[in-house]
Design an enzyme around this catalytic site. Structure first.
Site, short mmCIF file in Angstrom:
data_model
loop_
_atom_site.label_atom_id
_atom_site.label_comp_id
_atom_site.label_asym_id
_atom_site.label_seq_id
_atom_site.Cartn_x
_atom_site.Cartn_y
_atom_site.Cartn_z
N CYS A 78 -6.61 1.34 3.98
CA CYS A 78 -7.27 0.05 4.17
C CYS A 78 -7.17 -0.34 5.66
CB CYS A 78 -6.62 -1.02 3.29
SG CYS A 78 -4.96 -1.51 3.79
N ARG A 114 -7.52 12.63 -8.19
CA ARG A 114 -8.87 13.19 -8.16
C ARG A 114 -9.75 12.67 -7.03
NH1 ARG A 114 -7.83 12.60 -13.93
NH2 ARG A 114 -8.67 10.49 -13.79
N CYS A 127 -3.62 -0.99 6.93
CA CYS A 127 -2.84 0.25 7.09
C CYS A 127 -3.34 1.09 8.26
CB CYS A 127 -2.86 1.06 5.80
SG CYS A 127 -1.83 0.34 4.50
N GLU A 155 0.61 3.85 1.79
CA GLU A 155 0.93 4.28 3.15
C GLU A 155 2.14 3.54 3.69
OE1 GLU A 155 -3.55 4.66 2.53
OE2 GLU A 155 -2.05 3.12 2.14
N CYS A 183 0.84 -1.20 0.00
CA CYS A 183 0.00 0.00 0.00
C CYS A 183 0.87 1.25 0.00
CB CYS A 183 -0.91 0.01 1.23
SG CYS A 183 -2.14 -1.29 1.23
#
Length: 128
Positions: free
Chosen positions: A88, A82, A91, A56, A54
């Site tokens: 998740c 956007r 994370c 993060e 991920c």
């Protein structure tokens, strides 16, 4: 929590990384985190069929390699900058364990808000 100018700038930083680096199916999300001193660390996710990383997690690794001890705020964006995306579940737990005072920017990109990472643990979906 109220969005600060520095929070809006962090969303813009993550969006810029997403626009520049998230141009394939292998990289779809970008994260940016700010330290208490105002330093920004960014990264992108790595999509891989058996399991990727991920955005993060990539940011946390980059922060460690750059000698950053504490992160104050983090944001993740998708759709080439956007869309603001909440971390998740995995994370959320990692961020809360490592940085219990962390602020996370969530919500729609046109009206994001800041929440404590600990609040995300009790929330099923603040992403979209």
């Amino acid at each position: 929590m109220t969005m600060r100018d520095t929070d809006r700038a962090l969303v813009q930083a993550a969006s810029a990384v997403a626009k520049l680096r998230c141009r394939s199916a292998a990289h779809t999300l970008a994260s940016a985190a700010r330290t208490g001193e105002g330093r920004v660390v960014s990264g992108v996710n790595v999509v891989h069929p058996p399991g990727g990383a991920c955005a993060e997690v990539v940011v946390l690794g980059a922060a460690v390699t750059q000698g950053v001890g504490e992160l104050e705020t983090i944001v993740t964006v998708g759709d080439r900058g956007r869309t603001v995306v909440a971390p998740c579940e995995s994370c959320r737990r990692l961020l809360a364990d490592r940085f219990p005072a962390l602020r996370v920017i969530v919500g729609p990109v046109d009206d994001p808000r800041v929440v404590p990472v600990t609040e995300l643990l009790a929330t099923a979906d603040l992403a979209d």
